[in-house]
Design a protein around this motif. Structure first.
Motif, PDB file in Angstrom:
ATOM      1  N   GLY A 109      34.102  57.103   5.245  1.00 29.67           N
ATOM      2  CA  GLY A 109      32.902  57.235   4.217  1.00 29.67           C
ATOM      3  C   GLY A 109      32.413  55.924   3.806  1.00 29.67           C
ATOM      4  N   TYR A 110      33.236  55.024   3.714  1.00 30.03           N
ATOM      5  CA  TYR A 110      32.955  53.831   3.032  1.00 30.03           C
ATOM      6  C   TYR A 110      32.457  52.835   4.028  1.00 30.03           C
ATOM      7  CZ  TYR A 110      34.941  55.347  -1.406  1.00 30.03           C
ATOM      8  OH  TYR A 110      35.121  55.994  -2.456  1.00 30.03           O
ATOM      9  N   ASP A 111      32.591  53.115   5.208  1.00 30.21           N
ATOM     10  CA  ASP A 111      31.951  52.144   6.408  1.00 30.21           C
ATOM     11  C   ASP A 111      30.838  52.645   6.808  1.00 30.21           C
ATOM     12  OD1 ASP A 111      34.097  50.290   5.903  1.00 30.21           O
ATOM     13  OD2 ASP A 111      35.280  51.327   7.597  1.00 30.21           O
ATOM     14  N   ASN A 112      30.339  53.830   6.308  1.00 34.64           N
ATOM     15  CA  ASN A 112      29.099  54.421   6.889  1.00 34.64           C
ATOM     16  C   ASN A 112      28.072  54.757   5.833  1.00 34.64           C
ATOM     17  OD1 ASN A 112      29.619  55.292   9.944  1.00 34.64           O
ATOM     18  ND2 ASN A 112      31.427  55.976   8.691  1.00 34.64           N
ATOM     19  N   SER A 113      26.889  54.710   6.029  1.00 33.24           N
ATOM     20  CA  SER A 113      25.868  55.047   5.081  1.00 33.24           C
ATOM     21  C   SER A 113      25.809  56.471   5.057  1.00 33.24           C
ATOM     22  CB  SER A 113      24.447  54.333   5.523  1.00 33.24           C
ATOM     23  OG  SER A 113      23.821  54.889   6.747  1.00 33.24           O
ATOM     24  N   ALA A 114      24.806  56.939   4.276  1.00 32.52           N
ATOM     25  CA  ALA A 114      24.696  58.297   4.177  1.00 32.52           C
ATOM     26  C   ALA A 114      23.903  58.636   5.431  1.00 32.52           C
ATOM     27  CB  ALA A 114      23.729  58.751   3.023  1.00 32.52           C
ATOM     28  N   LEU A 115      23.203  57.962   5.984  1.00 33.43           N
ATOM     29  CA  LEU A 115      22.326  58.261   7.195  1.00 33.43           C
ATOM     30  C   LEU A 115      23.345  58.451   8.234  1.00 33.43           C
ATOM     31  CD1 LEU A 115      19.925  58.800   8.571  1.00 33.43           C
ATOM     32  CD2 LEU A 115      19.343  56.251   8.887  1.00 33.43           C
ATOM     33  N   ASP A 116      24.204  57.307   8.577  1.00 34.21           N
ATOM     34  CA  ASP A 116      24.856  57.321   9.421  1.00 34.21           C
ATOM     35  C   ASP A 116      26.034  58.541   9.676  1.00 34.21           C
ATOM     36  OD1 ASP A 116      24.112  54.594  10.270  1.00 34.21           O
ATOM     37  OD2 ASP A 116      25.699  53.653   9.010  1.00 34.21           O
ATOM     38  N   LEU A 117      26.490  58.841   8.353  1.00 32.01           N
ATOM     39  CA  LEU A 117      27.606  60.124   8.334  1.00 32.01           C
ATOM     40  C   LEU A 117      26.562  61.495   8.652  1.00 32.01           C
ATOM     41  CD1 LEU A 117      30.319  60.973   7.470  1.00 32.01           C
ATOM     42  CD2 LEU A 117      29.582  61.070   5.529  1.00 32.01           C
ATOM     43  N   LEU A 118      25.302  61.405   8.030  1.00 35.65           N
ATOM     44  CA  LEU A 118      24.548  62.584   8.519  1.00 35.65           C
ATOM     45  C   LEU A 118      24.291  62.812   9.770  1.00 35.65           C
ATOM     46  CD1 LEU A 118      22.899  64.940   7.102  1.00 35.65           C
ATOM     47  CD2 LEU A 118      21.106  63.269   7.066  1.00 35.65           C
ATOM     48  N   CYS A 119      23.810  61.829  10.652  1.00 35.72           N
ATOM     49  CA  CYS A 119      23.615  61.822  11.980  1.00 35.72           C
ATOM     50  C   CYS A 119      24.899  62.159  12.687  1.00 35.72           C
ATOM     51  CB  CYS A 119      23.362  60.568  12.302  1.00 35.72           C
ATOM     52  SG  CYS A 119      21.511  60.235  11.922  1.00 35.72           S
ATOM     53  N   ARG A 120      26.001  61.504  12.294  1.00 39.14           N
ATOM     54  CA  ARG A 120      27.377  61.870  12.977  1.00 39.14           C
ATOM     55  C   ARG A 120      27.615  63.354  12.844  1.00 39.14           C
ATOM     56  NH1 ARG A 120      32.741  58.099  12.876  1.00 39.14           N
ATOM     57  NH2 ARG A 120      33.975  59.701  14.267  1.00 39.14           N
ATOM     58  N   LEU A 121      27.713  63.775  11.520  1.00 45.68           N
ATOM     59  CA  LEU A 121      28.416  65.064  11.229  1.00 45.68           C
ATOM     60  C   LEU A 121      27.319  66.210  11.961  1.00 45.68           C
ATOM     61  CD1 LEU A 121      29.353  64.940   7.700  1.00 45.68           C
ATOM     62  CD2 LEU A 121      30.970  64.924   9.653  1.00 45.68           C
ATOM     63  N   LEU A 122      26.058  66.055  11.978  1.00 43.32           N
ATOM     64  CA  LEU A 122      25.134  67.051  12.487  1.00 43.32           C
ATOM     65  C   LEU A 122      24.679  66.637  13.929  1.00 43.32           C
ATOM     66  CD1 LEU A 122      22.620  67.449   9.256  1.00 43.32           C
ATOM     67  CD2 LEU A 122      24.720  68.624  10.034  1.00 43.32           C
ATOM     68  N   ASP A 123      25.283  65.700  14.458  1.00 47.60           N
ATOM     69  CA  ASP A 123      24.789  65.283  15.975  1.00 47.60           C
ATOM     70  C   ASP A 123      23.351  65.335  15.948  1.00 47.60           C
ATOM     71  OD1 ASP A 123      25.372  64.664  18.372  1.00 47.60           O
ATOM     72  OD2 ASP A 123      25.378  66.515  19.178  1.00 47.60           O
ATOM     73  N   ILE A 124      22.640  64.393  15.290  1.00 48.29           N
ATOM     74  CA  ILE A 124      21.167  64.225  15.214  1.00 48.29           C
ATOM     75  C   ILE A 124      20.655  62.837  15.433  1.00 48.29           C
ATOM     76  CG2 ILE A 124      20.395  66.259  14.143  1.00 48.29           C
ATOM     77  CD1 ILE A 124      20.130  64.617  11.473  1.00 48.29           C
ATOM     78  N   ASP A 125      19.847  62.583  15.970  1.00 45.94           N
ATOM     79  CA  ASP A 125      19.359  60.939  15.923  1.00 45.94           C
ATOM     80  C   ASP A 125      18.895  60.373  14.541  1.00 45.94           C
ATOM     81  OD1 ASP A 125      16.687  61.477  15.656  1.00 45.94           O
ATOM     82  OD2 ASP A 125      16.331  61.987  17.888  1.00 45.94           O
ATOM     83  N   GLN A 126      18.776  59.016  14.739  1.00 47.22           N
ATOM     84  CA  GLN A 126      18.658  58.302  13.338  1.00 47.22           C
ATOM     85  C   GLN A 126      17.070  58.892  12.721  1.00 47.22           C
ATOM     86  OE1 GLN A 126      20.198  55.358  11.896  1.00 47.22           O
ATOM     87  NE2 GLN A 126      22.043  56.265  12.671  1.00 47.22           N
ATOM     88  N   ALA A 127      16.177  58.999  13.606  1.00 46.65           N
ATOM     89  CA  ALA A 127      14.987  59.429  13.262  1.00 46.65           C
ATOM     90  C   ALA A 127      14.867  60.775  12.401  1.00 46.65           C
ATOM     91  CB  ALA A 127      14.132  59.402  14.400  1.00 46.65           C
ATOM     92  N   GLN A 128      15.907  61.657  13.006  1.00 41.68           N
ATOM     93  CA  GLN A 128      15.779  63.012  12.455  1.00 41.68           C
ATOM     94  C   GLN A 128      16.430  62.764  11.188  1.00 41.68           C
ATOM     95  OE1 GLN A 128      17.639  64.914  15.992  1.00 41.68           O
ATOM     96  NE2 GLN A 128      16.212  66.723  15.603  1.00 41.68           N
ATOM     97  N   GLY A 129      17.533  62.230  11.110  1.00 42.76           N
ATOM     98  CA  GLY A 129      18.394  61.935   9.803  1.00 42.76           C
ATOM     99  C   GLY A 129      17.479  61.045   8.864  1.00 42.76           C
ATOM    100  N   ARG A 130      16.748  60.134   9.161  1.00 51.74           N
ATOM    101  CA  ARG A 130      16.065  59.636   8.201  1.00 51.74           C
ATOM    102  C   ARG A 130      14.854  60.469   7.503  1.00 51.74           C
ATOM    103  NH1 ARG A 130      15.012  55.779  11.829  1.00 51.74           N
ATOM    104  NH2 ARG A 130      16.661  54.546  10.955  1.00 51.74           N
ATOM    105  N   ARG A 131      14.222  61.185   8.397  1.00 52.66           N
ATOM    106  CA  ARG A 131      13.136  62.241   8.006  1.00 52.66           C
ATOM    107  C   ARG A 131      14.055  63.284   6.880  1.00 52.66           C
ATOM    108  NH1 ARG A 131      11.416  62.052  13.182  1.00 52.66           N
ATOM    109  NH2 ARG A 131      12.673  64.095  13.916  1.00 52.66           N
ATOM    110  N   SER A 132      15.181  63.669   7.074  1.00 57.73           N
ATOM    111  CA  SER A 132      15.900  64.487   6.292  1.00 57.73           C
ATOM    112  C   SER A 132      16.154  63.636   4.975  1.00 57.73           C
ATOM    113  CB  SER A 132      17.251  64.981   6.840  1.00 57.73           C
ATOM    114  OG  SER A 132      17.034  65.960   7.783  1.00 57.73           O
ATOM    115  N   CYS A 133      16.565  62.600   4.954  1.00 57.35           N
ATOM    116  CA  CYS A 133      17.050  61.708   3.805  1.00 57.35           C
ATOM    117  C   CYS A 133      15.773  61.453   2.882  1.00 57.35           C
ATOM    118  CB  CYS A 133      17.711  60.357   4.099  1.00 57.35           C
ATOM    119  SG  CYS A 133      19.244  60.520   4.813  1.00 57.35           S
ATOM    120  N   ILE A 134      14.604  61.335   3.729  1.00 58.80           N
ATOM    121  CA  ILE A 134      13.092  61.043   3.123  1.00 58.80           C
ATOM    122  C   ILE A 134      12.978  62.129   2.235  1.00 58.80           C
ATOM    123  CG2 ILE A 134      10.877  60.620   3.117  1.00 58.80           C
ATOM    124  CD1 ILE A 134      11.560  58.603   5.450  1.00 58.80           C
TER     125      ILE A 134
END
Length: 119
Positions: free
Chosen positions: A64-89
């Motif tokens: 958890g400490y080596d991953n940003s919220a975006l990285d972890l979200l994308c990894r757990l939900l199997d989504i790309d960075q653009a989708q994850g970024r939109r969710s975070c925004i």
């Protein structure tokens, strides 16, 4: 001049003590949860992971400490960075909540609740 400096130092110490008390309370509250939880700051940096989350991430070989919220979200939900970024925004700007399901290794199924915390 010295009186002003002492007053500023005292207010600074009081502010630091208050912040420390709030952090202690947050840690205590998160440790008492049965659910895995980990709050991130506005910049996507992990603030704290409770024992349940630490154990869950460890079982999945995720740090958890080596991953940003975006990285972890994308990894757990199997989504790309653009989708994850939109969710975070949307999460931070529109104060929306998101509930997602994910299947982890070793047949663990998780429900992920993403919600903005406010002061």
């Amino acid at each position: 001049m010295t009186g002003t400096g002492n007053g500023s130092q005292q207010r600074l110490r009081q502010s630091i003590d208050l912040l420390s008390q709030r952090l202690d309370y947050m840690e205590h509250m998160l440790h008492s949860l049965d659910n895995a939880a980990m709050p991130y700051d506005l910049f996507g940096h992990l603030v704290f992971a409770n024992r349940a989350m630490y154990d869950l991430l460890k079982s999945q070989a995720i740090s958890g400490y080596d991953n940003s919220a975006l990285d972890l979200l994308c990894r757990l939900l199997d989504i790309d960075q653009a989708q994850g970024r939109r969710s975070c925004i949307r999460l931070s700007s529109e104060k929306i909540r998101r509930i997602s399901h994910c299947d982890l290794a070793r047949r663990k199924h998780c429900i992920i609740f993403l919600l903005p915390l406010s002061a």
